[in-house]
Write a protein that holds these residues in place. Structure first.
Motif, PDB file in Angstrom:
ATOM      1  N   PHE A 263       9.796 -35.326  29.477  1.00 31.29           N
ATOM      2  CA  PHE A 263      10.062 -34.770  28.185  1.00 31.29           C
ATOM      3  C   PHE A 263      11.324 -34.752  27.605  1.00 31.29           C
ATOM      4  CE2 PHE A 263       5.493 -33.281  27.641  1.00 31.29           C
ATOM      5  CZ  PHE A 263       5.573 -32.946  26.868  1.00 31.29           C
ATOM      6  N   VAL A 264      12.309 -33.924  29.045  1.00 32.60           N
ATOM      7  CA  VAL A 264      13.940 -34.532  28.589  1.00 32.60           C
ATOM      8  C   VAL A 264      14.082 -36.023  28.777  1.00 32.60           C
ATOM      9  CG1 VAL A 264      15.474 -34.275  29.681  1.00 32.60           C
ATOM     10  CG2 VAL A 264      13.792 -32.749  30.312  1.00 32.60           C
ATOM     11  N   GLY A 265      13.504 -36.586  29.574  1.00 30.45           N
ATOM     12  CA  GLY A 265      13.484 -38.033  29.116  1.00 30.45           C
ATOM     13  C   GLY A 265      13.313 -38.992  28.033  1.00 30.45           C
ATOM     14  N   LEU A 266      12.688 -38.195  27.334  1.00 33.03           N
ATOM     15  CA  LEU A 266      12.123 -38.532  25.881  1.00 33.03           C
ATOM     16  C   LEU A 266      12.830 -38.044  25.252  1.00 33.03           C
ATOM     17  CD1 LEU A 266       8.582 -39.310  25.949  1.00 33.03           C
ATOM     18  CD2 LEU A 266      10.071 -41.363  25.763  1.00 33.03           C
ATOM     19  N   TYR A 267      13.036 -36.926  25.284  1.00 28.63           N
ATOM     20  CA  TYR A 267      13.778 -36.302  24.015  1.00 28.63           C
ATOM     21  C   TYR A 267      14.904 -34.810  23.848  1.00 28.63           C
ATOM     22  CZ  TYR A 267       9.080 -36.453  22.614  1.00 28.63           C
ATOM     23  OH  TYR A 267       7.860 -37.082  22.055  1.00 28.63           O
ATOM     24  N   GLY A 268      15.645 -35.578  25.080  1.00 34.11           N
ATOM     25  CA  GLY A 268      16.898 -35.059  25.598  1.00 34.11           C
ATOM     26  C   GLY A 268      16.642 -33.033  25.579  1.00 34.11           C
ATOM     27  N   GLU A 269      18.152 -32.971  25.596  1.00 28.17           N
ATOM     28  CA  GLU A 269      18.506 -31.697  25.549  1.00 28.17           C
ATOM     29  C   GLU A 269      16.915 -30.572  24.876  1.00 28.17           C
ATOM     30  OE1 GLU A 269      21.194 -30.545  23.606  1.00 28.17           O
ATOM     31  OE2 GLU A 269      23.124 -30.797  24.550  1.00 28.17           O
ATOM     32  N   ARG A 270      15.978 -31.349  23.705  1.00 27.58           N
ATOM     33  CA  ARG A 270      14.983 -30.585  23.389  1.00 27.58           C
ATOM     34  C   ARG A 270      13.964 -30.714  24.147  1.00 27.58           C
ATOM     35  NH1 ARG A 270      13.069 -33.972  19.131  1.00 27.58           N
ATOM     36  NH2 ARG A 270      11.950 -31.948  18.569  1.00 27.58           N
ATOM     37  N   GLY A 271      13.641 -31.594  25.268  1.00 29.25           N
ATOM     38  CA  GLY A 271      12.857 -31.534  25.986  1.00 29.25           C
ATOM     39  C   GLY A 271      12.053 -30.512  26.645  1.00 29.25           C
ATOM     40  N   GLU A 272      13.520 -30.075  27.149  1.00 35.66           N
ATOM     41  CA  GLU A 272      12.614 -28.730  27.701  1.00 35.66           C
ATOM     42  C   GLU A 272      11.719 -27.819  26.891  1.00 35.66           C
ATOM     43  OE1 GLU A 272      14.960 -26.944  30.330  1.00 35.66           O
ATOM     44  OE2 GLU A 272      16.210 -28.058  31.216  1.00 35.66           O
ATOM     45  N   ALA A 273      12.261 -27.483  25.782  1.00 35.18           N
ATOM     46  CA  ALA A 273      11.958 -26.400  24.829  1.00 35.18           C
ATOM     47  C   ALA A 273      10.365 -27.072  24.598  1.00 35.18           C
ATOM     48  CB  ALA A 273      12.575 -26.241  24.033  1.00 35.18           C
ATOM     49  N   LEU A 274       9.987 -27.981  24.563  1.00 36.37           N
ATOM     50  CA  LEU A 274       9.186 -28.965  24.289  1.00 36.37           C
ATOM     51  C   LEU A 274       8.216 -28.921  25.428  1.00 36.37           C
ATOM     52  CD1 LEU A 274      10.399 -32.400  21.834  1.00 36.37           C
ATOM     53  CD2 LEU A 274       9.192 -30.319  21.179  1.00 36.37           C
ATOM     54  N   PHE A 275       8.292 -29.224  26.312  1.00 39.75           N
ATOM     55  CA  PHE A 275       7.852 -28.770  27.436  1.00 39.75           C
ATOM     56  C   PHE A 275       6.782 -27.398  27.507  1.00 39.75           C
ATOM     57  CE2 PHE A 275       7.959 -27.178  31.511  1.00 39.75           C
ATOM     58  CZ  PHE A 275       6.514 -28.141  32.489  1.00 39.75           C
ATOM     59  N   ALA A 276       7.653 -26.857  27.429  1.00 39.99           N
ATOM     60  CA  ALA A 276       7.476 -24.835  27.390  1.00 39.99           C
ATOM     61  C   ALA A 276       6.500 -24.891  26.549  1.00 39.99           C
ATOM     62  CB  ALA A 276       8.812 -24.169  27.436  1.00 39.99           C
ATOM     63  N   GLU A 277       6.234 -24.570  25.644  1.00 46.55           N
ATOM     64  CA  GLU A 277       5.669 -25.568  23.718  1.00 46.55           C
ATOM     65  C   GLU A 277       4.232 -25.841  24.127  1.00 46.55           C
ATOM     66  OE1 GLU A 277       5.224 -27.658  19.202  1.00 46.55           O
ATOM     67  OE2 GLU A 277       6.911 -26.557  19.760  1.00 46.55           O
ATOM     68  N   ARG A 278       4.612 -27.385  25.404  1.00 49.07           N
ATOM     69  CA  ARG A 278       2.938 -27.881  25.445  1.00 49.07           C
ATOM     70  C   ARG A 278       2.405 -27.271  26.768  1.00 49.07           C
ATOM     71  NH1 ARG A 278       2.262 -33.322  25.876  1.00 49.07           N
ATOM     72  NH2 ARG A 278       2.052 -33.201  23.599  1.00 49.07           N
ATOM     73  N   LEU A 279       3.044 -26.675  27.539  1.00 53.66           N
ATOM     74  CA  LEU A 279       2.277 -25.722  28.280  1.00 53.66           C
ATOM     75  C   LEU A 279       1.289 -24.387  28.242  1.00 53.66           C
ATOM     76  CD1 LEU A 279       2.121 -27.320  31.518  1.00 53.66           C
ATOM     77  CD2 LEU A 279       3.818 -25.618  31.975  1.00 53.66           C
ATOM     78  N   LEU A 280       2.574 -23.618  26.651  1.00 54.86           N
ATOM     79  CA  LEU A 280       1.521 -22.505  26.622  1.00 54.86           C
ATOM     80  C   LEU A 280       0.388 -23.280  25.756  1.00 54.86           C
ATOM     81  CD1 LEU A 280       4.728 -20.698  25.851  1.00 54.86           C
ATOM     82  CD2 LEU A 280       2.970 -19.986  27.504  1.00 54.86           C
ATOM     83  N   GLN A 281       0.889 -24.713  25.397  1.00 58.88           N
ATOM     84  CA  GLN A 281      -0.594 -25.305  23.993  1.00 58.88           C
ATOM     85  C   GLN A 281      -1.891 -25.251  25.409  1.00 58.88           C
ATOM     86  OE1 GLN A 281       1.451 -27.854  21.810  1.00 58.88           O
ATOM     87  NE2 GLN A 281       1.834 -27.146  20.173  1.00 58.88           N
ATOM     88  N   SER A 282      -1.737 -26.039  26.141  1.00 59.09           N
ATOM     89  CA  SER A 282      -2.847 -26.674  27.191  1.00 59.09           C
ATOM     90  C   SER A 282      -3.197 -24.933  27.330  1.00 59.09           C
ATOM     91  CB  SER A 282      -1.721 -26.681  27.907  1.00 59.09           C
ATOM     92  OG  SER A 282      -1.598 -28.157  27.716  1.00 59.09           O
TER      93      SER A 282
END
Length: 365
Positions: A263-282
């Motif tokens: 996620f960080v590789g794809l989205y930079g600084e936003r990547g960690e937040a998007l990763f956290a969101e994905r984990l909680l959605q799962s």
């Protein structure tokens, strides 16, 4: 001058460069790996020509097509085709059925001084060839299914085998409720085409026995071909085993460390937040199956782990929700599946033993 071709097997085995002259909307619904979409008509032009065909017939539709793709528009498209042809001198072009569109592209290329062959029968014929390839493999080849508890490293085993068909790899999904990757999944048709080409290449190399991971019909949004999935309910089963702590460690690597990095590789600084969101959605995806109390407790553990990861870059707290999910959800489910499939299990062991067994099995034929 090279001849037009209907040798689809040679085209796919040789990974021959191909130019797809269909409209983008057709290409997006399904295409072949590595193919370039350089359309004769864009989506709106194709729609207008289709409407004209229905209302006024073929001749009027063809005439409209030539008017729409003319002047500067035509010049730009021919320039792109010429550039592709020169960059890929051994390549081919095709449209949907190998008819008017690819013939037009071929003729305009010739007028620009470039002779370039097309694929006879077009996309439809190549797609049929790949579907037949899959069906023939199901009918003619032997298959072994690789099962095991969550986190035992089934994908790691497949990566070590020359005769593996990695359904999750082709679907770009890990196959579970937590299986979404940072990048999206292919279209269903793309998934099937990629899998069929994999089968084609392995059979061309002399492989007639394949290993598959035990999957449900759906790998994320991709459907395993029906005949293959039906076969998987009866194929011999090899069961992969590992310690609980090794499984936790592997899940932590795959679903936390590596996924966050993606996620960080794809989205930079936003990547960690998007990763956290994905984990909680799962986790939310299995809310009903967990029940309210368990979901709330595991969600609290996950949120605390994500916060520590965000603040300090540490991931050890994630072991809490991973261990809870394994003990309370995944392990009981897989234990039941193992019991129900016990009669089909022909070997069980750790990763090294399973890899050796499956290699020996392939050597024995």
């Amino acid at each position: 001058m090279r001849e037009d071709s209907s040798d689809y097997r040679a085209l796919f085995l040789g990974e021959v460069a191909m130019m797809d002259a269909r409209a983008p909307v057709e290409f997006d619904k399904g295409a072949f790996p590595g193919v370039h979409n350089l359309p004769l008509m864009d989506d709106l032009e194709r729609q207008k020509v289709g409407t004209c065909y229905k209302q006024h017939g073929q001749e009027a539709a063809i005439e409209l097509g030539y008017r729409l793709v003319s002047g500067e528009i035509k010049a730009r498209r021919v320039e792109a085709w010429v550039a592709f042809a020169k960059a890929n001198p051994e390549g081919y072009l095709y449209c949907f059925r190998g008819g008017l569109r690819s013939q037009t592209v071929q003729r305009w290329l010739r007028e620009a001084g470039v002779e370039y062959p097309r694929v006879l029968g077009g996309y439809k014929a190549m797609r049929s060839f790949l579907l037949d390839t899959l069906e023939q493999a199901v009918e003619q080849c032997q298959f072994v299914v690789l099962g095991g508890m969550t986190g035992t490293g089934k994908t790691d085993v497949l990566a070590q085998l020359s005769n593996a068909l990695d359904l999750e790899g082709h679907a770009n999904h890990r196959g579970s409720s937590f299986g979404k990757r940072a990048t999206g999944q292919p279209a269903q048709i793309d998934f099937e085409n990629s899998l069929a080409i994999d089968v084609l290449k392995k059979r061309a190399a002399g492989i007639e026995q394949f290993v598959l991971e035990d999957e449900s019909r759906l790998v994320g949004s991709c459907n395993v071909p029906l005949s293959l999935h039906q076969g998987m309910q009866a194929y011999p089963l090899v069961w992969l085993e590992d310690s609980f702590q090794n499984r936790v460690k592997r899940i932590l690597r795959d679903y936390v460390v590596d996924l966050c990095a993606d996620f960080v590789g794809l989205y930079g600084e936003r990547g960690e937040a998007l990763f956290a969101e994905r984990l909680l959605q799962s986790l939310d995806r299995i809310h009903k199956r967990l029940g309210g109390e368990r979901h709330q407790r595991l969600q609290g553990l996950m949120q605390a782990a994500l916060e520590e990861q965000r603040r300090y870059g540490l991931v050890d707290l994630h072991r809490g929700w991973i261990e809870g999910l394994l003990h309370e959800y995944y392990d009981p489910m897989y234990a039941y599946q193992r019991e129900s499939k016990a009669a089909r299990i022909e070997f069980a062991g750790d990763q090294a033993a399973v890899v050796d067994y499956l290699r020996d099995r392939l050597a024995r034929g």
